[in-house]
Design a protein around this motif. Sequence first.
Motif, PDB file in Angstrom:
ATOM      1  N   VAL A 115       7.163   6.434   8.559  1.00 22.04           N
ATOM      2  CA  VAL A 115       6.897   5.959   9.909  1.00 22.04           C
ATOM      3  C   VAL A 115       8.241   5.900  10.636  1.00 22.04           C
ATOM      4  O   VAL A 115       9.237   5.447  10.060  1.00 22.04           O
ATOM      5  CB  VAL A 115       6.248   4.557   9.879  1.00 22.04           C
ATOM      6  CG1 VAL A 115       6.195   3.941  11.282  1.00 22.04           C
ATOM      7  CG2 VAL A 115       4.852   4.633   9.272  1.00 22.04           C
ATOM      8  N   PRO A 116       8.338   6.384  11.873  1.00 22.28           N
ATOM      9  CA  PRO A 116       9.620   6.343  12.599  1.00 22.28           C
ATOM     10  C   PRO A 116      10.231   4.945  12.586  1.00 22.28           C
ATOM     11  O   PRO A 116       9.516   3.945  12.754  1.00 22.28           O
ATOM     12  CB  PRO A 116       9.225   6.772  14.017  1.00 22.28           C
ATOM     13  CG  PRO A 116       8.014   7.635  13.817  1.00 22.28           C
ATOM     14  CD  PRO A 116       7.264   7.003  12.678  1.00 22.28           C
ATOM     15  N   GLY A 117      11.539   4.887  12.396  1.00 24.96           N
ATOM     16  CA  GLY A 117      12.215   3.600  12.312  1.00 24.96           C
ATOM     17  C   GLY A 117      11.971   2.718  13.518  1.00 24.96           C
ATOM     18  O   GLY A 117      11.880   1.491  13.402  1.00 24.96           O
ATOM     19  N   MET A 118      11.859   3.313  14.699  1.00 25.29           N
ATOM     20  CA  MET A 118      11.654   2.545  15.922  1.00 25.29           C
ATOM     21  C   MET A 118      10.287   1.868  15.946  1.00 25.29           C
ATOM     22  O   MET A 118      10.051   0.960  16.748  1.00 25.29           O
ATOM     23  CB  MET A 118      11.811   3.480  17.123  1.00 25.29           C
ATOM     24  CG  MET A 118      12.180   2.777  18.403  1.00 25.29           C
ATOM     25  SD  MET A 118      13.814   2.003  18.282  1.00 25.29           S
ATOM     26  CE  MET A 118      14.428   2.215  19.932  1.00 25.29           C
ATOM     27  N   LEU A 119       9.381   2.296  15.064  1.00 32.32           N
ATOM     28  CA  LEU A 119       8.013   1.782  15.080  1.00 32.32           C
ATOM     29  C   LEU A 119       7.676   1.012  13.803  1.00 32.32           C
ATOM     30  O   LEU A 119       6.535   0.629  13.594  1.00 32.32           O
ATOM     31  CB  LEU A 119       7.023   2.940  15.260  1.00 32.32           C
ATOM     32  CG  LEU A 119       7.270   3.871  16.450  1.00 32.32           C
ATOM     33  CD1 LEU A 119       6.236   4.981  16.480  1.00 32.32           C
ATOM     34  CD2 LEU A 119       7.276   3.106  17.766  1.00 32.32           C
ATOM     35  N   GLN A 120       8.676   0.768  12.959  1.00 29.93           N
ATOM     36  CA  GLN A 120       8.417   0.090  11.688  1.00 29.93           C
ATOM     37  C   GLN A 120       8.336  -1.421  11.850  1.00 29.93           C
ATOM     38  O   GLN A 120       9.107  -2.022  12.602  1.00 29.93           O
ATOM     39  CB  GLN A 120       9.529   0.418  10.682  1.00 29.93           C
ATOM     40  CG  GLN A 120       9.557   1.853  10.220  1.00 29.93           C
ATOM     41  CD  GLN A 120      10.737   2.148   9.311  1.00 29.93           C
ATOM     42  OE1 GLN A 120      11.434   1.231   8.861  1.00 29.93           O
ATOM     43  NE2 GLN A 120      10.981   3.430   9.045  1.00 29.93           N
ATOM     44  N   ILE A 121       7.421  -2.037  11.116  1.00 32.68           N
ATOM     45  CA  ILE A 121       7.367  -3.496  11.051  1.00 32.68           C
ATOM     46  C   ILE A 121       8.366  -3.962   9.993  1.00 32.68           C
ATOM     47  O   ILE A 121       8.768  -3.187   9.116  1.00 32.68           O
ATOM     48  CB  ILE A 121       5.952  -4.009  10.721  1.00 32.68           C
ATOM     49  CG1 ILE A 121       5.506  -3.501   9.337  1.00 32.68           C
ATOM     50  CG2 ILE A 121       4.964  -3.575  11.802  1.00 32.68           C
ATOM     51  CD1 ILE A 121       4.187  -4.107   8.871  1.00 32.68           C
ATOM     52  N   PRO A 122       8.805  -5.233  10.028  1.00 35.35           N
ATOM     53  CA  PRO A 122       9.799  -5.713   9.066  1.00 35.35           C
ATOM     54  C   PRO A 122       9.406  -5.500   7.603  1.00 35.35           C
ATOM     55  O   PRO A 122      10.248  -5.095   6.791  1.00 35.35           O
ATOM     56  CB  PRO A 122       9.927  -7.191   9.411  1.00 35.35           C
ATOM     57  CG  PRO A 122       9.598  -7.258  10.865  1.00 35.35           C
ATOM     58  CD  PRO A 122       8.518  -6.250  11.073  1.00 35.35           C
ATOM     59  N   ALA A 123       8.149  -5.753   7.254  1.00 36.37           N
ATOM     60  CA  ALA A 123       7.725  -5.616   5.859  1.00 36.37           C
ATOM     61  C   ALA A 123       7.837  -4.175   5.382  1.00 36.37           C
ATOM     62  O   ALA A 123       8.169  -3.917   4.223  1.00 36.37           O
ATOM     63  CB  ALA A 123       6.288  -6.116   5.701  1.00 36.37           C
ATOM     64  N   TYR A 124       7.564  -3.219   6.261  1.00 37.98           N
ATOM     65  CA  TYR A 124       7.679  -1.804   5.912  1.00 37.98           C
ATOM     66  C   TYR A 124       9.138  -1.440   5.681  1.00 37.98           C
ATOM     67  O   TYR A 124       9.489  -0.817   4.675  1.00 37.98           O
ATOM     68  CB  TYR A 124       7.077  -0.963   7.039  1.00 37.98           C
ATOM     69  CG  TYR A 124       7.008   0.532   6.765  1.00 37.98           C
ATOM     70  CD1 TYR A 124       5.827   1.117   6.321  1.00 37.98           C
ATOM     71  CD2 TYR A 124       8.103   1.358   6.990  1.00 37.98           C
ATOM     72  CE1 TYR A 124       5.739   2.484   6.082  1.00 37.98           C
ATOM     73  CE2 TYR A 124       8.037   2.722   6.752  1.00 37.98           C
ATOM     74  CZ  TYR A 124       6.848   3.279   6.300  1.00 37.98           C
ATOM     75  OH  TYR A 124       6.772   4.633   6.070  1.00 37.98           O
ATOM     76  N   THR A 125      10.016  -1.856   6.606  1.00 36.41           N
ATOM     77  CA  THR A 125      11.452  -1.592   6.464  1.00 36.41           C
ATOM     78  C   THR A 125      11.987  -2.248   5.205  1.00 36.41           C
ATOM     79  O   THR A 125      12.782  -1.659   4.462  1.00 36.41           O
ATOM     80  CB  THR A 125      12.220  -2.123   7.685  1.00 36.41           C
ATOM     81  OG1 THR A 125      11.685  -1.549   8.878  1.00 36.41           O
ATOM     82  CG2 THR A 125      13.694  -1.794   7.584  1.00 36.41           C
ATOM     83  N   ARG A 126      11.554  -3.466   4.935  1.00 39.01           N
ATOM     84  CA  ARG A 126      12.011  -4.194   3.746  1.00 39.01           C
ATOM     85  C   ARG A 126      11.602  -3.461   2.467  1.00 39.01           C
ATOM     86  O   ARG A 126      12.394  -3.357   1.517  1.00 39.01           O
ATOM     87  CB  ARG A 126      11.429  -5.604   3.774  1.00 39.01           C
ATOM     88  CG  ARG A 126      12.011  -6.549   2.744  1.00 39.01           C
ATOM     89  CD  ARG A 126      11.492  -7.958   2.941  1.00 39.01           C
ATOM     90  NE  ARG A 126      11.967  -8.531   4.198  1.00 39.01           N
ATOM     91  CZ  ARG A 126      11.168  -8.790   5.250  1.00 39.01           C
ATOM     92  NH1 ARG A 126       9.870  -8.518   5.196  1.00 39.01           N
ATOM     93  NH2 ARG A 126      11.674  -9.320   6.345  1.00 39.01           N
ATOM     94  N   SER A 127      10.388  -2.940   2.456  1.00 36.72           N
ATOM     95  CA  SER A 127       9.914  -2.209   1.280  1.00 36.72           C
ATOM     96  C   SER A 127      10.737  -0.943   1.055  1.00 36.72           C
ATOM     97  O   SER A 127      11.038  -0.583  -0.089  1.00 36.72           O
ATOM     98  CB  SER A 127       8.435  -1.850   1.451  1.00 36.72           C
ATOM     99  OG  SER A 127       7.644  -3.013   1.546  1.00 36.72           O
ATOM    100  N   LEU A 128      11.103  -0.272   2.124  1.00 34.30           N
ATOM    101  CA  LEU A 128      11.950   0.915   2.006  1.00 34.30           C
ATOM    102  C   LEU A 128      13.318   0.541   1.444  1.00 34.30           C
ATOM    103  O   LEU A 128      13.865   1.239   0.588  1.00 34.30           O
ATOM    104  CB  LEU A 128      12.125   1.582   3.367  1.00 34.30           C
ATOM    105  CG  LEU A 128      10.918   2.316   3.953  1.00 34.30           C
ATOM    106  CD1 LEU A 128      11.254   2.827   5.354  1.00 34.30           C
ATOM    107  CD2 LEU A 128      10.497   3.472   3.067  1.00 34.30           C
ATOM    108  N   GLY A 129      13.876  -0.570   1.927  1.00 38.62           N
ATOM    109  CA  GLY A 129      15.182  -1.012   1.467  1.00 38.62           C
ATOM    110  C   GLY A 129      15.191  -1.335  -0.009  1.00 38.62           C
ATOM    111  O   GLY A 129      16.114  -0.955  -0.741  1.00 38.62           O
TER     112      GLY A 129
END
Length: 279
Positions: A115-129
């Motif tokens: 999902v484009p970074g500009m459209l990611q929710i925190p939980a999604y970004t956290r899971s990627l990290g």
Amino acid sequence: MLGRRLGGELLRLRDAAGRTQQQAAEVINATNSKIVKMERGWVPMRDPDIRALCEFYGKGDRKVVARLSELAKLDRERRKAKGWWQQALGAGALAEYIAMEDAATRVRNWQHSLVPGMLQIPAYTRSLGVSEGFWEDPNFVEHAVEVKQQRQQRLYGERPLSWFAVVWEAALRQQVGGPSVMRAQLEHLMDVSERPNVTIQVLPFRAGAHPCIAGAFSILSFAEEGSLDVVQSDTVTGMGWVEDIETGATYSHLFDHTARMSLSEHESLALINSLRKEV
């Protein structure tokens, strides 16, 4: 980067006019070395110099001068800017990208796996990290989440960034963070797609082979459409930049072609909703 783009355009105008660097230097009462520095983007440029050189090269048209002057203004602002990203990130490719994104008026983004970074929710970004593995410090992961959320503020406010994303269906089916996170992420995509400055199209599996299958990239525009575009492409280890007009035009063509192969905005929203129900 903006300086290199401006210098490159002036170099092309000089070559097309058959003028030498020495002749150009005499027009603006400068040394030959200054023209070299200007054409390589090493120094900021003044509007009077741009105007004089354009007229000398036979390109004194008001629109041409205005376009290059706008680019020079952005370049000067970026050279002296002390944006929030510098304190948050320090030096590096990501900080450079966010600085460019902060100055942009329009971004076209192609994503084939996320999902484009500009459209990611925190939980999604956290899971990627967490999945990256080398982000061992939880605080660093949370810092990355905060930075991405700060970037997303460009989608709101009085002069929001125009964001056009084309996303491959695979990115929406990949359950980053598990079903609950992915369901919330898909719901967010549906919500943000209602904003007038956000366009989301999905390239379905049934589209088959497509011109952007190689990798993700973003096209950033800074003034009138197509005039000041630079391209950022993703790699496994970082990101690269494309600044020349010809290659940038190729990326723009590939993006537009892939968008035409994709579902309409309405059909894309219906597919996202269907995938949300599935998880």
